[in-house]
Design a protein around this motif. Structure first.
Motif, PDB file in Angstrom:
ATOM      1  N   ARG A   1      91.683 102.001  10.204  1.00 57.08           N
ATOM      2  CA  ARG A   1      91.561 101.753   8.760  1.00 57.08           C
ATOM      3  C   ARG A   1      90.219 102.241   8.236  1.00 57.08           C
ATOM      4  NH1 ARG A   1      90.056  97.383   5.219  1.00 57.08           N
ATOM      5  NH2 ARG A   1      91.285  97.507   3.291  1.00 57.08           N
ATOM      6  N   THR A   2      89.167 102.060   9.022  1.00 55.97           N
ATOM      7  CA  THR A   2      87.842 102.478   8.581  1.00 55.97           C
ATOM      8  C   THR A   2      87.788 103.970   8.313  1.00 55.97           C
ATOM      9  OG1 THR A   2      86.700 100.660   9.718  1.00 55.97           O
ATOM     10  CG2 THR A   2      85.416 102.649   9.272  1.00 55.97           C
ATOM     11  N   ILE A   3      88.235 104.771   9.255  1.00 57.74           N
ATOM     12  CA  ILE A   3      88.176 106.215   9.062  1.00 57.74           C
ATOM     13  C   ILE A   3      89.140 106.657   7.964  1.00 57.74           C
ATOM     14  CG2 ILE A   3      89.831 106.685  10.910  1.00 57.74           C
ATOM     15  CD1 ILE A   3      86.788 108.828   9.823  1.00 57.74           C
ATOM     16  N   ARG A   4      90.286 106.000   7.862  1.00 57.73           N
ATOM     17  CA  ARG A   4      91.266 106.376   6.835  1.00 57.73           C
ATOM     18  C   ARG A   4      90.728 106.098   5.428  1.00 57.73           C
ATOM     19  NH1 ARG A   4      94.913 103.058   7.996  1.00 57.73           N
ATOM     20  NH2 ARG A   4      94.773 101.612   6.236  1.00 57.73           N
ATOM     21  N   VAL A   5      90.165 104.931   5.227  1.00 55.09           N
ATOM     22  CA  VAL A   5      89.661 104.561   3.903  1.00 55.09           C
ATOM     23  C   VAL A   5      88.446 105.410   3.521  1.00 55.09           C
ATOM     24  CG1 VAL A   5      88.587 102.712   2.561  1.00 55.09           C
ATOM     25  CG2 VAL A   5      90.574 102.220   4.004  1.00 55.09           C
ATOM     26  N   LEU A   6      87.555 105.643   4.480  1.00 55.19           N
ATOM     27  CA  LEU A   6      86.409 106.493   4.193  1.00 55.19           C
ATOM     28  C   LEU A   6      86.850 107.910   3.807  1.00 55.19           C
ATOM     29  CD1 LEU A   6      83.932 105.416   7.020  1.00 55.19           C
ATOM     30  CD2 LEU A   6      83.666 104.990   4.565  1.00 55.19           C
ATOM     31  N   ARG A   7      87.842 108.429   4.518  1.00 60.23           N
ATOM     32  CA  ARG A   7      88.329 109.777   4.212  1.00 60.23           C
ATOM     33  C   ARG A   7      89.003 109.811   2.838  1.00 60.23           C
ATOM     34  NH1 ARG A   7      91.328 110.505   8.404  1.00 60.23           N
ATOM     35  NH2 ARG A   7      89.778 111.558   9.700  1.00 60.23           N
ATOM     36  N   GLN A   8      89.757 108.772   2.511  1.00 59.70           N
ATOM     37  CA  GLN A   8      90.404 108.715   1.201  1.00 59.70           C
ATOM     38  C   GLN A   8      89.374 108.719   0.076  1.00 59.70           C
ATOM     39  OE1 GLN A   8      92.722 105.144   1.529  1.00 59.70           O
ATOM     40  NE2 GLN A   8      94.500 106.169   2.451  1.00 59.70           N
ATOM     41  N   HIS A   9      88.290 108.017   0.285  1.00 58.07           N
ATOM     42  CA  HIS A   9      87.268 107.910  -0.758  1.00 58.07           C
ATOM     43  C   HIS A   9      86.391 109.160  -0.856  1.00 58.07           C
ATOM     44  CE1 HIS A   9      88.257 103.717  -1.385  1.00 58.07           C
ATOM     45  NE2 HIS A   9      87.281 103.596  -2.255  1.00 58.07           N
ATOM     46  N   TYR A  10      86.044 109.729   0.297  1.00 56.55           N
ATOM     47  CA  TYR A  10      84.987 110.735   0.288  1.00 56.55           C
ATOM     48  C   TYR A  10      85.363 112.075   0.903  1.00 56.55           C
ATOM     49  CZ  TYR A  10      82.581 106.376  -0.655  1.00 56.55           C
ATOM     50  OH  TYR A  10      82.220 105.178  -1.190  1.00 56.55           O
ATOM     51  N   GLY A  11      86.631 112.223   1.271  1.00 50.80           N
ATOM     52  CA  GLY A  11      87.056 113.469   1.896  1.00 50.80           C
ATOM     53  C   GLY A  11      86.865 114.687   1.018  1.00 50.80           C
ATOM     54  N   ALA A  12      86.819 114.517  -0.307  1.00 52.09           N
ATOM     55  CA  ALA A  12      86.642 115.639  -1.220  1.00 52.09           C
ATOM     56  C   ALA A  12      85.176 116.053  -1.376  1.00 52.09           C
ATOM     57  CB  ALA A  12      87.222 115.295  -2.593  1.00 52.09           C
ATOM     58  N   SER A  13      84.274 115.268  -0.840  1.00 53.05           N
ATOM     59  CA  SER A  13      82.847 115.593  -0.957  1.00 53.05           C
ATOM     60  C   SER A  13      82.496 116.762  -0.047  1.00 53.05           C
ATOM     61  CB  SER A  13      81.989 114.380  -0.575  1.00 53.05           C
ATOM     62  OG  SER A  13      80.636 114.745  -0.401  1.00 53.05           O
ATOM     63  N   PRO A  14      81.617 117.668  -0.509  1.00 54.88           N
ATOM     64  CA  PRO A  14      81.177 118.760   0.374  1.00 54.88           C
ATOM     65  C   PRO A  14      80.371 118.254   1.561  1.00 54.88           C
ATOM     66  CG  PRO A  14      79.889 118.725  -1.657  1.00 54.88           C
ATOM     67  CD  PRO A  14      81.023 117.767  -1.861  1.00 54.88           C
ATOM     68  N   HIS A  15      79.923 117.009   1.493  1.00 51.74           N
ATOM     69  CA  HIS A  15      79.121 116.433   2.571  1.00 51.74           C
ATOM     70  C   HIS A  15      79.974 115.638   3.566  1.00 51.74           C
ATOM     71  CE1 HIS A  15      75.792 117.578  -0.002  1.00 51.74           C
ATOM     72  NE2 HIS A  15      76.284 116.845  -0.972  1.00 51.74           N
ATOM     73  N   TRP A  16      81.272 115.548   3.294  1.00 50.88           N
ATOM     74  CA  TRP A  16      82.149 114.771   4.165  1.00 50.88           C
ATOM     75  C   TRP A  16      82.234 115.315   5.588  1.00 50.88           C
ATOM     76  CZ3 TRP A  16      84.252 110.396   5.321  1.00 50.88           C
ATOM     77  CH2 TRP A  16      85.295 110.344   6.255  1.00 50.88           C
ATOM     78  N   PRO A  17      82.408 116.623   5.815  1.00 52.72           N
ATOM     79  CA  PRO A  17      82.577 117.105   7.190  1.00 52.72           C
ATOM     80  C   PRO A  17      81.429 116.692   8.118  1.00 52.72           C
ATOM     81  CG  PRO A  17      83.205 118.816   5.653  1.00 52.72           C
ATOM     82  CD  PRO A  17      82.590 117.722   4.833  1.00 52.72           C
ATOM     83  N   ALA A  18      80.193 116.803   7.646  1.00 55.57           N
ATOM     84  CA  ALA A  18      79.049 116.421   8.480  1.00 55.57           C
ATOM     85  C   ALA A  18      79.034 114.914   8.713  1.00 55.57           C
ATOM     86  CB  ALA A  18      77.751 116.873   7.829  1.00 55.57           C
ATOM     87  N   PHE A  19      79.389 114.162   7.680  1.00 57.42           N
ATOM     88  CA  PHE A  19      79.414 112.706   7.814  1.00 57.42           C
ATOM     89  C   PHE A  19      80.519 112.272   8.773  1.00 57.42           C
ATOM     90  CE2 PHE A  19      80.843 108.498   6.053  1.00 57.42           C
ATOM     91  CZ  PHE A  19      79.747 107.781   6.492  1.00 57.42           C
ATOM     92  N   GLU A  20      81.676 112.889   8.651  1.00 61.99           N
ATOM     93  CA  GLU A  20      82.795 112.543   9.541  1.00 61.99           C
ATOM     94  C   GLU A  20      82.426 112.800  10.998  1.00 61.99           C
ATOM     95  OE1 GLU A  20      87.596 113.214   9.684  1.00 61.99           O
ATOM     96  OE2 GLU A  20      86.334 114.912   9.113  1.00 61.99           O
ATOM     97  N   GLN A  21      81.736 113.911  11.244  1.00 59.48           N
ATOM     98  CA  GLN A  21      81.322 114.219  12.610  1.00 59.48           C
ATOM     99  C   GLN A  21      80.307 113.199  13.118  1.00 59.48           C
ATOM    100  OE1 GLN A  21      79.794 118.180  13.032  1.00 59.48           O
ATOM    101  NE2 GLN A  21      79.641 118.067  15.262  1.00 59.48           N
TER     102      GLN A  21
END
Length: 274
Positions: free
Chosen positions: A109-129
């Motif tokens: 749930r944590t990764i899913r909700v974070l991705r839903q909220h911020y996946g469109a950010s250009p900074h998301w890929p680095a944060f996800e990693q």
């Protein structure tokens, strides 16, 4: 023992035979928060050492197992992201002993909700990693481990160079202010960085006894700091990126170091004996 009063706080100038502790910098003491608010992260960033306060009572209405996320395109659109947590000893359970009830599901749930909220950010890929240590911490059963890992990830992304210790590994006496003063003294820090909430109850005597200065810390309420006391720092990180946010944090850290202490550093003869 009255609360801090700038006009009445005094200390003896008597010589003390207790050796001075090794020189230290600024110390911040705070419970492990799950993806903490920006105001909390800023206080930790301004310090040279964060003592994770993990041996006090868990509080369900606090941020030890939950965080408030804001939508990327609408900061007023907020929702809670929580980790279902069991308290083995009821209200007396310490933070370090609180247990996740559904760690695998909470991880998903944590990764899913974070991705839903911020996946469109250009900074998301680095944060996800960078989230790997947080997701790995769900393999245990302690809520505090996840909360601490989430804060460390944010500090690492912002290139914070301080050190992290846990209060459960240090000796301190009971009493709010006494505990904080003992912990600060135990690591040899000479200054305690205190947030606005702590300043409401802090008593000066334990800090004066050690010759520890107390500096109040607060953040602005405009610009990137709007909502800093309400929503997770992740929202601002995803909006402006780590470089801009680190720059803003450095500005506030410099202000904190230039702030006159509200407790003087005159040392009186008091031995550290928790």
């Amino acid at each position: 023992m009255p609360p801090i009063n700038l006009s009445s706080t005094t200390a003896s100038t008597a010589v003390c035979s207790t050796p001075e502790p090794p020189p230290g910098g600024l110390c911040a003491i705070h419970q492990p928060n799950f993806f903490p608010r920006l105001s909390t992260l800023a206080k930790l960033f301004a310090a040279d050492c964060w003592i994770v306060l993990d041996d006090v009572q868990f509080t369900r209405r606090d941020y030890q197992h939950r965080t408030r996320l804001a939508a990327l395109d609408d900061s007023a659109d907020r929702r809670w992201l929580s980790i279902p947590t069991h308290l083995p000893l009821g209200r007396q359970t310490l933070i370090k002993d609180a247990v996740m009830t559904e760690p695998a599901r909470s991880r998903q749930r944590t990764i899913r909700v974070l991705r839903q909220h911020y996946g469109a950010s250009p900074h998301w890929p680095a944060f996800e990693q960078a989230l790997a240590p947080v997701l790995d911490s769900f393999t245990g059963d302690r809520t505090a481990a996840v909360a601490e890992a989430s804060t460390r990830v944010l500090l690492d992304l912002l290139d914070w160079r301080g050190r992290v210790l846990r209060s459960s590994g240090l000796s301190a006496r009971p009493g709010r202010s006494q505990r904080l003063a003992d912990l600060t003294a135990a690591i040899g820090a000479r200054t305690y960085l205190c947030g606005t909430g702590g300043m409401r109850y802090l008593h000066p005597a334990p800090f004066v006894g050690y010759g520890i200065a107390v500096i109040p810390f607060s953040t602005p309420d405009t610009g990137v700091w709007k909502g800093a006391h309400i929503t997770s720092a992740v929202q601002t990180l995803m909006e402006v990126g780590p470089n801009r946010l680190a720059s803003e944090l450095h500005i506030e850290a410099t202000k904190a170091r230039d702030t006159p202490p509200v407790v003087p550093t005159t040392r009186v003869c008091q031995r550290y004996a928790p």
